[in-house]
Design an enzyme around this catalytic site. Structure first.
Site, PDB file in Angstrom:
ATOM      1  N   ASP A  41       0.981  -0.919   0.181  1.00 60.34           N
ATOM      2  CA  ASP A  41       0.190   0.388   0.078  1.00 60.34           C
ATOM      3  C   ASP A  41       0.722   1.598   0.181  1.00 60.34           C
ATOM      4  O   ASP A  41       2.056   0.995   0.678  1.00 60.34           O
ATOM      5  CB  ASP A  41      -1.061   0.129   0.743  1.00 60.34           C
ATOM      6  CG  ASP A  41      -2.390  -1.468   0.488  1.00 60.34           C
ATOM      7  OD1 ASP A  41      -1.849  -1.809   0.351  1.00 60.34           O
ATOM      8  OD2 ASP A  41      -1.996  -1.673   2.208  1.00 60.34           O
ATOM      9  N   TRP A 203      25.133 -23.885 -31.466  1.00 56.76           N
ATOM     10  CA  TRP A 203      24.576 -23.950 -32.165  1.00 56.76           C
ATOM     11  C   TRP A 203      23.780 -24.697 -32.461  1.00 56.76           C
ATOM     12  O   TRP A 203      24.273 -26.239 -31.886  1.00 56.76           O
ATOM     13  CB  TRP A 203      25.910 -23.785 -33.660  1.00 56.76           C
ATOM     14  CG  TRP A 203      25.092 -24.856 -34.957  1.00 56.76           C
ATOM     15  CD1 TRP A 203      24.090 -23.306 -35.835  1.00 56.76           C
ATOM     16  CD2 TRP A 203      25.010 -25.853 -35.752  1.00 56.76           C
ATOM     17  NE1 TRP A 203      23.333 -24.428 -36.488  1.00 56.76           N
ATOM     18  CE2 TRP A 203      23.984 -25.384 -37.296  1.00 56.76           C
ATOM     19  CE3 TRP A 203      25.454 -27.094 -35.230  1.00 56.76           C
ATOM     20  CZ2 TRP A 203      24.005 -26.628 -37.588  1.00 56.76           C
ATOM     21  CZ3 TRP A 203      24.824 -28.462 -36.038  1.00 56.76           C
ATOM     22  CH2 TRP A 203      23.918 -27.943 -37.497  1.00 56.76           C
ATOM     23  N   ASP A 371      18.420 -20.678 -48.981  1.00 56.19           N
ATOM     24  CA  ASP A 371      19.173 -20.580 -48.798  1.00 56.19           C
ATOM     25  C   ASP A 371      20.112 -21.170 -50.680  1.00 56.19           C
ATOM     26  O   ASP A 371      18.986 -22.016 -50.889  1.00 56.19           O
ATOM     27  CB  ASP A 371      19.793 -20.642 -48.589  1.00 56.19           C
ATOM     28  CG  ASP A 371      21.978 -20.509 -48.830  1.00 56.19           C
ATOM     29  OD1 ASP A 371      21.984 -19.894 -49.283  1.00 56.19           O
ATOM     30  OD2 ASP A 371      22.422 -19.989 -47.437  1.00 56.19           O
ATOM     31  N   ARG A 447      32.167 -18.934 -41.610  1.00 58.26           N
ATOM     32  CA  ARG A 447      31.293 -19.442 -42.903  1.00 58.26           C
ATOM     33  C   ARG A 447      31.405 -19.372 -44.070  1.00 58.26           C
ATOM     34  O   ARG A 447      30.919 -18.496 -45.436  1.00 58.26           O
ATOM     35  CB  ARG A 447      30.011 -20.023 -42.697  1.00 58.26           C
ATOM     36  CG  ARG A 447      28.633 -20.798 -42.937  1.00 58.26           C
ATOM     37  CD  ARG A 447      27.628 -20.638 -43.152  1.00 58.26           C
ATOM     38  NE  ARG A 447      26.972 -21.563 -43.619  1.00 58.26           N
ATOM     39  CZ  ARG A 447      26.084 -21.491 -43.774  1.00 58.26           C
ATOM     40  NH1 ARG A 447      24.477 -20.264 -43.948  1.00 58.26           N
ATOM     41  NH2 ARG A 447      25.059 -22.560 -44.826  1.00 58.26           N
ATOM     42  N   LYS A 480      12.687 -14.680 -44.758  1.00 57.82           N
ATOM     43  CA  LYS A 480      13.193 -15.462 -43.515  1.00 57.82           C
ATOM     44  C   LYS A 480      15.187 -14.309 -43.876  1.00 57.82           C
ATOM     45  O   LYS A 480      15.446 -15.206 -45.137  1.00 57.82           O
ATOM     46  CB  LYS A 480      12.958 -16.637 -43.321  1.00 57.82           C
ATOM     47  CG  LYS A 480      14.709 -17.845 -43.160  1.00 57.82           C
ATOM     48  CD  LYS A 480      14.626 -19.098 -43.153  1.00 57.82           C
ATOM     49  CE  LYS A 480      15.749 -20.047 -42.247  1.00 57.82           C
ATOM     50  NZ  LYS A 480      16.147 -21.693 -41.996  1.00 57.82           N
ATOM     51  N   TRP A 481      15.248 -13.560 -42.430  1.00 55.57           N
ATOM     52  CA  TRP A 481      16.257 -12.777 -42.843  1.00 55.57           C
ATOM     53  C   TRP A 481      17.118 -13.616 -41.802  1.00 55.57           C
ATOM     54  O   TRP A 481      16.803 -13.834 -40.423  1.00 55.57           O
ATOM     55  CB  TRP A 481      15.993 -11.484 -41.836  1.00 55.57           C
ATOM     56  CG  TRP A 481      17.414 -10.621 -41.877  1.00 55.57           C
ATOM     57  CD1 TRP A 481      18.272 -10.700 -41.269  1.00 55.57           C
ATOM     58  CD2 TRP A 481      16.813  -8.994 -42.272  1.00 55.57           C
ATOM     59  NE1 TRP A 481      18.882  -9.639 -41.078  1.00 55.57           N
ATOM     60  CE2 TRP A 481      17.868  -8.682 -42.122  1.00 55.57           C
ATOM     61  CE3 TRP A 481      15.858  -8.488 -43.386  1.00 55.57           C
ATOM     62  CZ2 TRP A 481      18.883  -7.175 -42.185  1.00 55.57           C
ATOM     63  CZ3 TRP A 481      16.510  -7.469 -44.183  1.00 55.57           C
ATOM     64  CH2 TRP A 481      17.944  -6.939 -43.177  1.00 55.57           C
ATOM     65  N   ASP A 482      18.246 -14.590 -42.109  1.00 58.73           N
ATOM     66  CA  ASP A 482      19.239 -14.656 -41.870  1.00 58.73           C
ATOM     67  C   ASP A 482      20.576 -14.471 -41.290  1.00 58.73           C
ATOM     68  O   ASP A 482      21.182 -13.267 -42.144  1.00 58.73           O
ATOM     69  CB  ASP A 482      19.644 -16.007 -43.019  1.00 58.73           C
ATOM     70  CG  ASP A 482      19.680 -17.021 -41.486  1.00 58.73           C
ATOM     71  OD1 ASP A 482      20.625 -17.432 -40.725  1.00 58.73           O
ATOM     72  OD2 ASP A 482      20.005 -18.994 -42.251  1.00 58.73           O
ATOM     73  N   ASN A 484      24.067 -15.465 -40.109  1.00 59.63           N
ATOM     74  CA  ASN A 484      24.954 -17.305 -39.737  1.00 59.63           C
ATOM     75  C   ASN A 484      26.794 -16.375 -39.387  1.00 59.63           C
ATOM     76  O   ASN A 484      27.474 -17.743 -39.707  1.00 59.63           O
ATOM     77  CB  ASN A 484      25.398 -17.661 -41.608  1.00 59.63           C
ATOM     78  CG  ASN A 484      23.857 -18.703 -41.188  1.00 59.63           C
ATOM     79  OD1 ASN A 484      23.301 -19.595 -40.117  1.00 59.63           O
ATOM     80  ND2 ASN A 484      23.262 -17.789 -42.449  1.00 59.63           N
ATOM     81  N   CYS A 530      16.548 -15.272 -38.086  1.00 57.77           N
ATOM     82  CA  CYS A 530      17.581 -16.616 -38.046  1.00 57.77           C
ATOM     83  C   CYS A 530      18.808 -15.868 -38.029  1.00 57.77           C
ATOM     84  O   CYS A 530      19.653 -15.009 -38.316  1.00 57.77           O
ATOM     85  CB  CYS A 530      16.743 -17.517 -39.317  1.00 57.77           C
ATOM     86  SG  CYS A 530      18.379 -18.833 -39.557  1.00 57.77           S
ATOM     87  N   ASP A 552      19.157 -24.995 -35.449  1.00 61.22           N
ATOM     88  CA  ASP A 552      18.540 -25.695 -37.109  1.00 61.22           C
ATOM     89  C   ASP A 552      18.727 -27.098 -35.889  1.00 61.22           C
ATOM     90  O   ASP A 552      18.981 -28.186 -36.790  1.00 61.22           O
ATOM     91  CB  ASP A 552      20.263 -25.426 -37.418  1.00 61.22           C
ATOM     92  CG  ASP A 552      20.331 -24.170 -37.707  1.00 61.22           C
ATOM     93  OD1 ASP A 552      18.630 -24.282 -38.753  1.00 61.22           O
ATOM     94  OD2 ASP A 552      21.321 -23.921 -38.222  1.00 61.22           O
TER      95      ASP A 552
END
Ligand code: DGJ
Length: 730
Positions: A41, A203, A371, A447, A480-482, A484, A530, A552
């Site tokens: 209160d 991952w 992809d 990658r 889908k905006w990846d 990596n 993503c 994944d």
């Protein structure tokens, strides 16, 4: 008003429906944190709390001359601790001044209380739709010696148990200031009787929960990856020792930000704990010229005195209703099929059409091309940045393929990775300086790719133009905006030497501005985020992306744990979850039914070629699609309860209750198959005691009180077994 100021006692009382947050201004100067917990209160007096002087003895720091040596700043609870003033715990504010000093003293000069909630320029934040939904307090602090002003923003939501905080720093006219730490919030406790819960991973193994009692010293999770990342999530909780899903005090805190962060708890030798969260000060420095200002991201506090589950459900509602935006907020999403796990880079138009055709036949709503559709990308070594169609694979272009998919009655979606560039690409050859790198140094690949420097306007303008060309020339209803790879050697060619420490944060501001522009320009396009699976699952992203690829790892048994860990903060409506083929990555074989049940507890879809399934599995696919269409509102918009977990039982079990409380679904997964299993009881939660619930399959009726107290017993004797119980209120 849910924020009250008691002028006489100099106390601010922020209230949400069931929580109170209290700040006092000690000696008219120092904003002290007095309380955060169960709602009180407003008449309660906090004066006594001011009297604790935090005296740790002469070995631990000095008494503060600014307060006539009556208190030790190291020992009192402070709302905006700064560096150099004697408080040796982690500071929210840290700066270097032209005179070489790092000492800041931030004293209260005034405040403002108003209805509603302001935006944070350039940054994602929770919001209100009408001013009645929240009250905001601005506390004004100043270091008059260095001519620095700080505004602390606090918003108390009136219908949710949520308090948000952020900070703005304004440099006056005395000279250049270098901000070396600008956190978003902290919370001081006078004890250490808590466990720190945090969510770590890698991952294909995102958000595993770890819970450990606090120890004396500093304990934190953080990222220096330039993204929130797979390794640790900004979301942490302090749960009272022994707190369970339903019982005990729990404090959850998260950051509405997607870059380098730190979330931690520092416990001093006197067992006082400071929880803190914000942009990671490591590798961060921000130069403020005279008159310039800096806004921190927002942090969100949620308190529950009814255990961890209630805290999770408050975060779920906040993220779903007042962080997510746009046409798809809270709406049912299309059931999609994505070709990635079916084909990887090895596809052409006919193969995609054949996957789509079978999917259309069984009732899937959307085909997503992943992809490999652009440049000369037949593996992951080339072409990022060359966002033009590979006509060898898609002779009729994206528009031709989209049209064929649309003609089957399906929507068409597309994968992109717009933050990246492959050294093997036309874009890189034309603009080798457009990636993040340090002048004169080698450029490490991950990658086989580099990161475009989104702190640069020319890069951002180029990307917006390229994406707009794609979206304007084919009927793309979903992206889908990846993303990596994470940041390594961080540097920007357009920033001067003394602003290189700003690169990672400027990158994030740049990314947010691109996402904002795309979201505004294409309001009807559903956006999925993503990052090598779920490597950027944070509250910053959910201001832009409607959903996110959770991991994944789509093997069902491994996925259960990932989705369960994710659910501690993030709602199922955000979790992309697709049925994939068996065996996949880890080689385990599970039933189509089990894979479906795991995916139904997220954003449902498929990640395989349905042409490869036998008739029985296709029948099961049809049943799953019907279940999804009938019950996705229950899974995604209702309340979720983690009712059993394999730490204590052989099962993982989730319960979902629809918003109107009429439908209850329980999903039960056998996690440990035993020969002579112990009996297990499944008790449901938060039903209406006196209402009757009918089991859809058997037609049997049970009272709410029966389901919550007597429950069902089950034997976990089927390897990787699963069960779904659907109960409708009679
Ligand atoms: C990582 C994502 O998590 C996958 O779903 C897939 O889109 C690949 N990238 C494509 O390169």
């Amino acid at each position: 008003m849910s924020i009250i100021y008691n002028e006489k006692e100099k106390i601010f009382h922020l209230k949400t429906p069931e929580t109170s947050y209290v700040i006092g201004i000690y000696e008219g100067k120092l904003p002290m944190h007095l309380y955060y917990g169960k709602r009180l209160d407003s008449s309660f007096s906090f004066k006594d709390l001011f009297e604790a002087n935090g005296d740790n003895g002469w070995g631990q720091g000095s008494m503060s001359a600014d307060f006539e040596n009556k208190i030790q700043l190291s020992g009192v609870p402070i709302e905006c601790p700064s560096m150099g003033d004697g408080d040796v715990r982690p500071a929210m504010f840290q700066a270097k001044y032209e005179d070489g000093s790092i000492l800041s003293k931030l004293w209260y000069t005034g405040h403002k209380i108003y209805k509603g909630k302001p935006e944070i320029p350039g940054l994602p934040a929770t919001y209100v739709e009408s001013d009645d939904e929240a009250d905001t307090l601005e506390l004004y602090l100043e270091d008059s010696f260095q001519d620095i002003k700080v505004v602390l923003y606090y918003t108390a939501f009136s219908k949710m148990d949520v308090i948000t905080r952020s900070m703005r720093v304004i440099n006056g006219n005395k000279g250049v200031v270098r901000l070396t730490a600008a956190l978003s919030g902290c919370l001081d406790f006078n004890n250490k009787n808590y466990d720190l819960m945090h969510f770590y991973g890698a991952w294909a193994r995102e958000r595993y929960m770890e819970r450990k009692p606090l120890f004396i010293g500093n304990q934190s999770v953080e990222s220096l990856l330039g993204a929130s990342g797979h390794h640790q999530n900004p979301f942490i909780c302090l749960a009272e020792h022994g707190a369970t899903e339903d019982r005990g005090r729990v404090y959850g805190v998260n950051l509405v930000y997607s870059g380098n962060f730190v979330s931690g708890a520092y416990v001093d030798p006197y067992h006082r704990t400071r929880l803190y969260i914000g942009i990671n000060p490591t590798n961060f420095e921000w130069k403020l010229e005279c008159g310039e200002e800096f806004f921190t991201p927002e942090c969100v506090f949620v308190y529950s005195d009814e255990g961890i589950g209630k805290m999770s459900r408050t975060f779920h509602r906040l993220i779903r209703d007042r962080l997510a935006r746009g046409k798809f907020r809270g709406e049912e999403r299309p059931i999609l099929i994505n070709n990635w796990e079916a084909t990887t880079f090895d596809f052409d138009e006919e193969k995609i059409v054949s996957i789509a055709k079978k999917a259309a036949d069984v009732g899937v709503d959307m085909m997503v091309l992943d992809d490999g559709w652009f440049g000369v990308r037949n593996d992951d070594t080339t072409s990022l940045g060359d966002w033009f169609v590979n006509r060898d694979k898609l002779p009729n272009g994206l528009d031709g393929l989209a049209k064929r998919v649309n003609d089957m009655g399906m929507k068409f979606g597309l994968w992109l990775e717009p933050e990246m560039v492959s050294p093997e690409s036309k874009l890189y050859k034309e603009h080798p300086d457009w990636c993040l790198h340090v002048q004169g140094r080698s450029r490490g690949l991950a990658r086989s790719q580099l990161i475009l420097d989104y702190s640069r306007k020319d890069v951002r303008d180029y990307i917006i133009k390229v994406l707009s060309d794609i979206f304007d020339n084919a009927n793309i209803e979903y992206i889908k905006w990846d993303m990596n790879r994470n940041m390594g050697e961080i540097g920007s060619m357009l920033l001067p030497a003394d602003r290189q420490g700003e690169t990672a944060h400027r990158y994030m501001l740049g990314l947010y501005s691109v996402l904002e522009e795309i979201k505004k320009k294409y309001p009807d396009m559903l956006m999925e985020g993503c990052s090598a699976g779920g490597g950027r699952f944070d509250m910053g992203m959910f201001h832009y992306f409607d959903q996110f690829w959770t991991s994944d790892e789509s093997e069902a048994m491994a996925r259960i744990q990932i989705q369960n860990g994710t659910s501690y903060c993030y709602p199922t409506i955000t979790m992309g979850a697709h049925v994939s083929k068996v065996p996949n990555g880890v080689g385990r074989v599970t039933s189509m039914e089990l894979r479906g049940y795991v995916s139904l507890a997220g954003q449902f879809g498929y990640e395989l070629d349905l042409n490869q399934l036998n008739d029985a599995d296709i029948e099961e696919v049809k049943r799953q699609i019907a279940l999804c269409k009938q019950y996705r509102k229950v899974f995604n918009n209702g309340d979720m309860y983690r009712i059993m977990s394999p730490e204590n039982t052989s099962f993982m079990a989730w319960q979902f209750i629809s918003e109107d409380k009429e439908t209850v679904i329980v999903e039960l997964f056998t996690m440990k198959a035993l020969r002579y299993p112990p009996a297990e009881i499944i008790r449901l939660k938060d039903l209406e005691s006196s209402s009757l619930y009918r089991d859809k399959e058997t037609g049997r009726e049970y009272s709410g009180e029966f389901l919550m107290n007597v429950g069902f017993s089950r034997e976990p004797n089927v390897e990787y077994g699963c069960e779904m119980l659907i109960l409708e209120k009679v």
